[in-house]
Design a protein around this motif. Structure first.
Motif, mmCIF file in Angstrom:
data_model
loop_
_atom_site.group_PDB
_atom_site.id
_atom_site.type_symbol
_atom_site.label_atom_id
_atom_site.label_comp_id
_atom_site.label_asym_id
_atom_site.label_seq_id
_atom_site.Cartn_x
_atom_site.Cartn_y
_atom_site.Cartn_z
ATOM 1 N N ARG A 103 0.061 12.132 -5.099
ATOM 2 C CA ARG A 103 0.302 11.164 -6.186
ATOM 3 C C ARG A 103 1.592 11.495 -6.925
ATOM 4 O O ARG A 103 2.365 10.600 -7.286
ATOM 5 N N GLU A 104 1.809 12.788 -7.175
ATOM 6 C CA GLU A 104 3.018 13.202 -7.900
ATOM 7 C C GLU A 104 4.283 12.805 -7.137
ATOM 8 O O GLU A 104 5.226 12.262 -7.710
ATOM 9 N N MET A 105 4.288 13.054 -5.827
ATOM 10 C CA MET A 105 5.456 12.704 -5.024
ATOM 11 C C MET A 105 5.647 11.197 -4.921
ATOM 12 O O MET A 105 6.777 10.700 -4.883
ATOM 13 N N PHE A 106 4.548 10.448 -4.877
ATOM 14 C CA PHE A 106 4.653 8.982 -4.840
ATOM 15 C C PHE A 106 5.274 8.474 -6.140
ATOM 16 O O PHE A 106 6.108 7.555 -6.131
ATOM 17 N N GLY A 107 4.882 9.088 -7.270
ATOM 18 C CA GLY A 107 5.479 8.708 -8.555
ATOM 19 C C GLY A 107 6.962 9.039 -8.612
ATOM 20 O O GLY A 107 7.765 8.252 -9.123
ATOM 21 N N LEU A 108 7.356 10.202 -8.064
ATOM 22 C CA LEU A 108 8.764 10.577 -8.023
ATOM 23 C C LEU A 108 9.562 9.637 -7.115
ATOM 24 O O LEU A 108 10.705 9.288 -7.415
ATOM 25 N N MET A 109 8.952 9.213 -6.023
ATOM 26 C CA MET A 109 9.623 8.271 -5.124
ATOM 27 C C MET A 109 9.923 6.966 -5.855
ATOM 28 O O MET A 109 11.030 6.412 -5.758
ATOM 29 N N ALA B 138 13.650 5.638 -6.997
ATOM 30 C CA ALA B 138 13.968 4.524 -6.093
ATOM 31 C C ALA B 138 14.280 5.011 -4.681
ATOM 32 O O ALA B 138 15.195 4.526 -4.015
ATOM 33 N N ALA B 139 13.523 6.002 -4.225
ATOM 34 C CA ALA B 139 13.692 6.503 -2.858
ATOM 35 C C ALA B 139 12.935 5.608 -1.887
ATOM 36 O O ALA B 139 12.045 4.844 -2.270
ATOM 37 N N ALA B 140 13.304 5.697 -0.615
ATOM 38 C CA ALA B 140 12.679 4.848 0.396
ATOM 39 C C ALA B 140 11.349 5.397 0.872
ATOM 40 O O ALA B 140 10.448 4.635 1.240
ATOM 41 N N ALA B 141 11.207 6.720 0.895
ATOM 42 C CA ALA B 141 9.994 7.318 1.452
ATOM 43 C C ALA B 141 9.824 8.737 0.936
ATOM 44 O O ALA B 141 10.718 9.295 0.283
ATOM 45 N N VAL B 142 8.673 9.305 1.269
ATOM 46 C CA VAL B 142 8.325 10.673 0.884
ATOM 47 C C VAL B 142 7.767 11.383 2.108
ATOM 48 O O VAL B 142 7.029 10.794 2.903
ATOM 49 N N LYS B 143 8.121 12.654 2.252
ATOM 50 C CA LYS B 143 7.534 13.507 3.275
ATOM 51 C C LYS B 143 7.018 14.766 2.581
ATOM 52 O O LYS B 143 7.741 15.378 1.805
ATOM 53 N N ILE B 144 5.776 15.124 2.856
ATOM 54 C CA ILE B 144 5.216 16.369 2.354
ATOM 55 C C ILE B 144 4.917 17.244 3.566
ATOM 56 O O ILE B 144 4.203 16.823 4.481
ATOM 57 N N GLN C 266 -2.380 6.423 2.990
ATOM 58 C CA GLN C 266 -2.478 5.314 3.931
ATOM 59 C C GLN C 266 -1.844 4.049 3.359
ATOM 60 O O GLN C 266 -2.076 3.685 2.209
ATOM 61 N N GLY C 267 -1.007 3.398 4.182
ATOM 62 C CA GLY C 267 -0.377 2.150 3.761
ATOM 63 C C GLY C 267 0.813 2.326 2.850
ATOM 64 O O GLY C 267 1.373 1.339 2.365
ATOM 65 N N LYS C 268 1.214 3.574 2.583
ATOM 66 C CA LYS C 268 2.358 3.844 1.718
ATOM 67 C C LYS C 268 3.438 4.572 2.523
ATOM 68 O O LYS C 268 3.140 5.197 3.533
ATOM 69 N N PRO C 269 4.695 4.505 2.061
ATOM 70 C CA PRO C 269 5.772 5.217 2.784
ATOM 71 C C PRO C 269 5.729 6.721 2.533
ATOM 72 O O PRO C 269 6.679 7.333 2.064
ATOM 73 N N ILE C 270 4.564 7.310 2.826
ATOM 74 C CA ILE C 270 4.331 8.739 2.617
ATOM 75 C C ILE C 270 3.916 9.345 3.947
ATOM 76 O O ILE C 270 2.938 8.902 4.557
ATOM 77 N N GLU C 271 4.638 10.343 4.400
ATOM 78 C CA GLU C 271 4.296 11.029 5.645
ATOM 79 C C GLU C 271 3.786 12.427 5.305
ATOM 80 O O GLU C 271 4.491 13.221 4.677
ATOM 81 N N LEU C 272 2.555 12.710 5.709
ATOM 82 C CA LEU C 272 1.952 14.012 5.480
ATOM 83 C C LEU C 272 2.051 14.811 6.778
ATOM 84 O O LEU C 272 1.387 14.490 7.766
ATOM 85 N N ILE C 273 2.900 15.836 6.782
ATOM 86 C CA ILE C 273 3.154 16.635 7.980
ATOM 87 C C ILE C 273 2.393 17.949 7.861
ATOM 88 O O ILE C 273 2.699 18.772 6.995
ATOM 89 N N HIS C 274 1.378 18.129 8.705
ATOM 90 C CA HIS C 274 0.600 19.370 8.664
ATOM 91 C C HIS C 274 1.229 20.415 9.572
ATOM 92 O O HIS C 274 2.241 20.159 10.252
#
Length: 276
Positions: free
Chosen positions: A161-167, A171-177, A192-200
């Motif tokens: 949630r924090e990274m989505f708020g920062l995005m 005004a960034a295009a996407a987030v990768k954690i 899900q459904g957001k420009p957020i990629e969770l890389i394990h």
């Protein structure tokens, strides 16, 4: 993006090392010769008089200082680049990822993205930066990255949630954690459904291996003539297929009711179930 102000040496060290070499040469010539030549070429008597001592070398020490700072920054950049390459090339598995310090982990992640064609801005190496450790730029788009080298703890939905708020704020295009471990179910649902990629961890290891420089043994294997073998068709698995990820399922039992059911073999990454 709010962050600790960098000094001139740090800024040069953050550039590709050839840039620091060129900047040092330009700065030396400009201070040692350029300023004096410019002032003595002026028709203004005051500027002309000011330029004479400069043309004679009054600022020579400053010129050498500029050259030294730029070349020191280039040296630090070269050392940092070599360390990043070494970190990436020596990764062999999840254990080696977990063994790194958090600074090394961020450097590794940045180098992996750099080899994918991104322009990298490192913001986390100097300390906390509002959750943003790397800024990626490619094809006119900006992506924010946070690195989590938690060896046992799962990344929860609060971080996502924090990274989505920062995005949204930047005004960034996407987030990768990027994490060594896994993510909680709430974190996966929120992304899900957001420009957020969770890389394990496993996905990061696959990304690292993809951009690692091939060894001579691997190159020889890739260029050698393939051996064609004929093998019988594998027998179909009697186990059902997971309805969520199409993977194999294994039989499990409910701890309380003792009822049997089919669960995904990739649990907890996938929680697909079927009735037994």
């Amino acid at each position: 993006m709010a962050k600790r102000k960098q000094g001139g040496l740090e800024q040069i060290a953050g550039m590709p090392w050839p840039v620091g070499i060129v900047l040092g040469g330009i700065g030396f010539v400009a201070v040692r010769y350029g300023i004096g030549w410019f002032l003595t070429s002026s028709s203004n008597p005051t500027l002309h008089a000011m330029g004479k001592p400069l043309a004679a070398g009054a600022w020579s020490s400053i010129a050498w200082a500029v050259l030294g700072i730029c070349w020191l920054g280039a040296l630090l950049s070269f050392i940092g680049s070599a360390k990043r390459k070494h970190l990436l090339e020596t990764q062999t598995g999840l254990d080696s990822l977990r063994a790194m310090s958090w600074r090394e982990f961020e450097m590794l992640v940045g180098e992996a993205f750099r080899r994918q064609g991104y322009a990298i801005q490192e913001t986390g190496l100097g300390g906390a930066d509002g959750g943003i450790d790397l800024i990626l730029r490619k094809d006119g788009k900006t992506t924010l990255v946070q690195c989590k080298q938690w060896k046992t703890q799962r990344v929860d939905v609060k971080v996502v949630r924090e990274m989505f708020g920062l995005m949204t704020h930047h005004a960034a295009a996407a987030v990768k954690i990027v994490a060594v471990g896994e993510y909680t179910a709430d974190a996966l649902r929120f992304a899900q459904g957001k420009p957020i990629e969770l890389i394990h961890g496993a996905a990061l290891l696959a990304m690292v291996r993809e951009v690692q420089t091939p060894t001579p043994a691997k190159a020889a294997t890739a260029t050698s003539k393939p051996v064609v073998t004929i093998t019988p068709d594998p027998k179909p698995s009697p186990n059902p297929v997971c309805p969520k990820c199409d993977g194999d399922m294994v039989q499990r039992s409910n701890r309380q009711t003792k009822d049997h059911f089919w669960g995904c073999a990739k649990y907890p990454a996938c929680r697909g179930t079927r009735a037994a």
